[in-house]
Design an enzyme around this catalytic site. Sequence first.
Site, PDB file in Angstrom:
ATOM      1  CE1 TYR A 176      10.997  -6.336  -0.310  1.00 40.60           C
ATOM      2  CE2 TYR A 176      10.522  -5.429   1.860  1.00 40.60           C
ATOM      3  CZ  TYR A 176      10.194  -5.575   0.521  1.00 40.60           C
ATOM      4  OH  TYR A 176       9.060  -4.971   0.019  1.00 40.60           O
ATOM      5  N   GLY A 236       1.540   9.719  11.324  1.00 37.86           N
ATOM      6  CA  GLY A 236       2.694   9.601  10.425  1.00 37.86           C
ATOM      7  C   GLY A 236       2.428   8.816   9.173  1.00 37.86           C
ATOM      8  CG  HIS A 270       1.198  -2.777   4.869  1.00 33.16           C
ATOM      9  ND1 HIS A 270       1.371  -1.422   4.736  1.00 33.16           N
ATOM     10  CD2 HIS A 270      -0.054  -3.034   4.429  1.00 33.16           C
ATOM     11  CE1 HIS A 270       0.278  -0.893   4.214  1.00 33.16           C
ATOM     12  NE2 HIS A 270      -0.607  -1.850   4.030  1.00 33.16           N
ATOM     13  CG  ASN A 292       5.449   2.022   9.988  1.00 35.65           C
ATOM     14  OD1 ASN A 292       5.062   2.461   8.900  1.00 35.65           O
ATOM     15  ND2 ASN A 292       5.526   2.755  11.071  1.00 35.65           N
TER      16      ASN A 292
END
Length: 223
Positions: A51, A168, A102, A85
């Site tokens: 991350y 997308g 998310h 995203n």
Amino acid sequence: MIFILTGAGLSAESGLGTFRDKSGLWTEYDLKKVATPEGYAADPSTVLDFYNARRANAASAEPNAAHHALARLQAARETFIVTQNVDTLLDRAGATQVLHMHGRLDRVRCNKCGARWDAPEIMDPFDHCGQCGAQTVRPDVVWFGEMPHGLDKIEDKLTRASLFVAIGTSGTVYPAAGFVEMATAHGIPTLELNLEPSGGVFDEGHYGPATKVVPAWVNEITA
Ligand code: BV8
């Protein structure tokens, strides 16, 4: 109200990797090891390295023409944007009230008390929560097996939308992947904007790079 669901393809041309395309993130990393609570418990340093790298990548990326087009759309038409995203390129392009279902790379959360704050550049497993002092700090992203954010609000908005647009996204990850069926079940027209057909069932599709297809569609409906 236009309900928009975005996925990694929206940020692909800003240089952020997608997940399932040929050179996607999940071809390089084992999703179970780096994007699940079990993976984090087993090896927090590897997960935080993953991350930390993505946060640095996202911080150095710039919003592209598709992000700016969606911000423009929001200023012209009643629009509700949900993103899968974890980057904030839509917010940086000027879009407001984006629902990050998310979570977000630029935030961290305390697993013990739930406090949230801006992520440092580099997170390490020994970080302590500023609120409760526990050593239970984690990226504020939703891992596989965890409940996405805002599902009630998403369902309320989706079932009242006049149009559902998926931009997308491969339509692989649930519950987001089920939103198009929910729209169809409520008689709401559905549109896919993607590099290529995702295989999902949509009433209409415009295909090509997001930086071309999204601004063209926004120009068309705001003319
Ligand atoms: C849940 C944050 C319960 C982290 C992500 C076993 C155990 C537990 C759960 C499950 C299980 N089996 C299945 C599940 C459900 C699971 C799931 O769906 N798994 C999949 C793999 C089958 N889901 C969950 O675990 C979710 N939680 O189920 O909780 C629950 C649920 C509801 C109600 C009650 C309880 C949590 C899922 C969230 C996981 N976290 N991200 C991180 O990012 O590190 S998911 C991850 O995938 C990203 O968020 C990503 O955005 C998302 C979806 O992927 P896409 O965005 O679509 O990206 P992808 O690469 O797949 O596709 C790219 C697309 O872009 C393609 O279509 C391509 O054509 C297009 N594209 C490429 N370039 C361009 C382009 N388009 C336009 N222009 C371009 N230039």
